[in-house]
Design an enzyme around this catalytic site. Structure first.
Site, PDB file in Angstrom:
ATOM      1  CG  ASN A   1      -2.093   0.908   1.110  1.00 47.27           C
ATOM      2  OD1 ASN A   1      -2.153   1.740   0.204  1.00 47.27           O
ATOM      3  ND2 ASN A   1      -3.034   0.772   2.026  1.00 47.27           N
TER       4      ASN A   1
ATOM      5  CG  HIS B   1     -12.209  -3.550  10.061  1.00 47.54           C
ATOM      6  ND1 HIS B   1     -11.189  -2.901   9.404  1.00 47.54           N
ATOM      7  CD2 HIS B   1     -11.696  -4.722  10.472  1.00 47.54           C
ATOM      8  CE1 HIS B   1     -10.103  -3.666   9.427  1.00 47.54           C
ATOM      9  NE2 HIS B   1     -10.394  -4.777  10.064  1.00 47.54           N
TER      10      HIS B   1
ATOM     11  NE  ARG C   1     -10.285  -2.428  13.238  1.00 50.07           N
ATOM     12  CZ  ARG C   1      -9.503  -1.793  12.357  1.00 50.07           C
ATOM     13  NH1 ARG C   1      -8.267  -2.204  12.142  1.00 50.07           N
ATOM     14  NH2 ARG C   1      -9.958  -0.755  11.691  1.00 50.07           N
TER      15      ARG C   1
ATOM     16  CE1 TYR D   1      -5.737   4.078   7.467  1.00 48.91           C
ATOM     17  CE2 TYR D   1      -5.259   2.820   9.441  1.00 48.91           C
ATOM     18  CZ  TYR D   1      -5.348   2.898   8.071  1.00 48.91           C
ATOM     19  OH  TYR D   1      -5.050   1.809   7.303  1.00 48.91           O
TER      20      TYR D   1
ATOM     21  CG  ASP E   1      -5.228  -1.520  14.570  1.00 50.90           C
ATOM     22  OD1 ASP E   1      -4.184  -1.221  15.181  1.00 50.90           O
ATOM     23  OD2 ASP E   1      -5.253  -1.795  13.352  1.00 50.90           O
TER      24      ASP E   1
ATOM     25  CG  HIS F   1      -4.403   2.159  13.610  1.00 51.32           C
ATOM     26  ND1 HIS F   1      -5.698   2.469  13.938  1.00 51.32           N
ATOM     27  CD2 HIS F   1      -4.483   1.256  12.598  1.00 51.32           C
ATOM     28  CE1 HIS F   1      -6.528   1.788  13.164  1.00 51.32           C
ATOM     29  NE2 HIS F   1      -5.817   1.039  12.339  1.00 51.32           N
TER      30      HIS F   1
ATOM     31  CD  GLU G   1      -4.444  -4.990  14.483  1.00 46.94           C
ATOM     32  OE1 GLU G   1      -3.925  -4.755  13.368  1.00 46.94           O
ATOM     33  OE2 GLU G   1      -5.662  -5.222  14.627  1.00 46.94           O
TER      34      GLU G   1
ATOM     35  CD  GLU H   1      -1.588  -3.719  10.443  1.00 50.66           C
ATOM     36  OE1 GLU H   1      -1.776  -2.716   9.741  1.00 50.66           O
ATOM     37  OE2 GLU H   1      -2.467  -4.259  11.108  1.00 50.66           O
TER      38      GLU H   1
ATOM     39  NE  ARG I   1      -3.466  -7.752  13.057  1.00 49.41           N
ATOM     40  CZ  ARG I   1      -4.191  -7.753  11.940  1.00 49.41           C
ATOM     41  NH1 ARG I   1      -4.597  -8.872  11.395  1.00 49.41           N
ATOM     42  NH2 ARG I   1      -4.509  -6.614  11.347  1.00 49.41           N
TER      43      ARG I   1
ATOM     44  CG  HIS J   1      -2.617  -6.945   7.546  1.00 45.69           C
ATOM     45  ND1 HIS J   1      -3.355  -6.078   8.314  1.00 45.69           N
ATOM     46  CD2 HIS J   1      -2.126  -6.204   6.519  1.00 45.69           C
ATOM     47  CE1 HIS J   1      -3.313  -4.868   7.787  1.00 45.69           C
ATOM     48  NE2 HIS J   1      -2.585  -4.917   6.686  1.00 45.69           N
TER      49      HIS J   1
ATOM     50  CG  ASP K   1      -3.571  -2.979   2.681  1.00 49.92           C
ATOM     51  OD1 ASP K   1      -4.042  -3.981   3.231  1.00 49.92           O
ATOM     52  OD2 ASP K   1      -2.772  -2.211   3.254  1.00 49.92           O
TER      53      ASP K   1
ATOM     54  CD  GLU L   1      -7.605  -6.692   9.306  1.00 50.56           C
ATOM     55  OE1 GLU L   1      -7.916  -5.506   9.426  1.00 50.56           O
ATOM     56  OE2 GLU L   1      -6.417  -7.092   9.239  1.00 50.56           O
TER      57      GLU L   1
ATOM     58  CD1 TRP M   1       1.267   6.703  11.121  1.00 50.34           C
ATOM     59  CD2 TRP M   1      -0.724   5.751  11.004  1.00 50.34           C
ATOM     60  NE1 TRP M   1       0.901   6.710   9.820  1.00 50.34           N
ATOM     61  CE2 TRP M   1      -0.335   6.119   9.719  1.00 50.34           C
ATOM     62  CE3 TRP M   1      -1.966   5.122  11.163  1.00 50.34           C
ATOM     63  CZ2 TRP M   1      -1.110   5.875   8.607  1.00 50.34           C
ATOM     64  CZ3 TRP M   1      -2.730   4.893  10.051  1.00 50.34           C
ATOM     65  CH2 TRP M   1      -2.302   5.259   8.796  1.00 50.34           C
TER      66      TRP M   1
END
Length: 413
Positions: A37, A122, A147, A159, A221, A223, A247, A273, A294, A323, A327, A350, A413
């Site tokens: 990504n 999510h 989540r 985000y 999460d 992040h 996470e 991830e 992850r 993950h 993406d 996920e 992040w």
């Protein structure tokens, strides 16, 4: 079974994907996901200019040998670009081998260890009422694990919240990387306030538990946006709400940071991830500093490397949590569903549904029913690439947002 052609396909059906398409001399096709990504073209060039010429004429059956050849032969090892490229080759070779055998990939990996892969969705909202509506919608769609992410009072955009602006009106979870029209494409900059976040999140989980009860598995999460002591504080404050996991509480580069978090909270931890090699995990696994791995097949060297990583994690009682946002292309998702169905220490998967345009380009056969994903019994991965459809969605630059604190400092992040 020699490889006759290796084609790198870049397409953007709502978001950018990089796919490797290998074809053997006897006409068997294999697909591999190489999407990274925001850096897609770097991997596309790596594949097209450096890897593809090495593959022509090689025996597609020799998967382990090809993996080692590409990993060790480049001298420069690891890193997200290299490992995504190797992952694409490896996954495409597994696709070919399983098609040639006339069976789904999971059968070559030892057969099914479960009926399906438990998936989490999510749920998010700008505020708690909107979040609760999102949880209800996900439960209605069949998810059995959720989540939970919300907006933070005082912050305009966060985000991971689907109702936040994503650039061109598309859903944030279809394409969290923003595209800007009428000017240079630059990352959107969001303001972040960790103290406000730490104050708000426990009250969110209190509301969710009050509404949906104690049985529903809930995940969250972070992040990477906390220091170790901040993450320890959050984990401790969330203990009454019995999370399935917390996470990416802190930036993953510092494995020792997880020691401090572990000392202060019994909330289960997941990370990885942004990792791309088993070497990123050695301390975390050996000291049991996490509960879930992850990483994605797409970013960790493919099915071959990911299975080795999960086998190592199993020795320490640590499970998978691969993950799986949008993406990861449907090719990458299918690969990890086959792996997740086969390995003993599967934990959870996920799962974000891809956009209709993406599913026009990638024709999938995996299914989602009663909260479980199944990769299907179609030979190979069970995903086909429509080249004509792919060609109708040209690449568009897009970048994930950058976080800044109120004083303008760029934030982790």
């Amino acid at each position: 079974m020699n490889i006759e052609s290796a084609e790198t396909v870049v397409t953007s059906p709502g978001r950018n994907f990089v796919t490797l398409r290998l074809v053997t001399a006897d006409g068997v096709t294999g697909l591999g996901d190489a999407t990274l990504n925001g850096r897609e073209l770097a991997v596309a060039s790596y594949l097209r200019d450096h890897v593809a010429p090495l593959l022509i004429g090689r025996d597609a059956r020799n998967i382990e040998d090809t993996w080692q050849y590409l990993y060790r032969g480049a001298y420069w090892r690891r890193g997200p670009v290299t490992m995504a490229a190797i992952a694409a080759v490896d996954t495409a070779l597994w696709d070919i081998k399983a098609k040639a055998a006339g069976m789904p990939l999971y059968q070559l990996l030892g057969g099914a260890s479960r009926r399906g892969a438990l998936a989490y969705g999510h749920a998010s909202g700008r505020d708690v009422p909107e979040l609760l509506d999102s949880v209800r919608a996900h439960l209605a769609d069949g998810y059995r694990a959720i989540r939970v992410q919300t907006g933070i009072p005082g912050l305009d955009s966060v985000y991971g919240v689907a109702s936040s602006a994503a650039g061109s009106g598309e859903r944030y979870d279809y394409e969290p990387a923003r595209r800007v029209t009428g000017g240079p494409v630059l990352p959107v900059e969001e303001t972040w306030d960790t103290r406000a976040y730490l104050r708000h999140v426990p009250s969110v989980f209190e509301a969710v538990r009050e509404e949906f009860g104690p049985e529903l598995p809930l995940l969250h999460d972070g992040h990477h946006r906390m220091t170790p002591i901040q993450a320890a504080k959050l984990g401790k404050s969330l203990e009454p709400y019995d999370l399935f996991w917390l996470e990416d509480a802190t930036p993953g580069e510092d494995q020792a940071a997880l020691r401090l978090i572990r000392q202060h909270t019994t909330t289960p931890l997941a990370i990885g991830e942004v990792f791309n090699s088993v070497h990123d995990y050695t301390t975390l696994l050996a000291e049991r500093l996490i509960d879930y791995v992850r990483s994605a097949v797409t970013h960790t060297g493919g099915v071959t490397a990911m299975k080795k990583l999960l086998d190592m994690a199993a020795v320490y009682g640590i499970r998978s949590g691969m993950h799986g946002p949008t993406d990861i292309s449907p090719v990458g998702m299918a690969a990890q569903l086959h792996l997740g169905l086969a390995v003993h220490n599967f934990g959870i998967q996920e799962y974000m549904r891809h956009s209709p345009d993406s599913l026009e380009v990638f024709r999938t056969s995996y299914t989602f029913e009663d909260g479980l994903l199944h990769p299907s019994d179609t030979p190979g991965l069970g995903v086909e690439l429509d080249l004509d459809a792919a060609g109708s969605f040209p690449y568009e630059p897009a970048y994930l947002p950058v976080n800044r604190l109120a004083d303008g400092t760029v934030h982790d992040w």
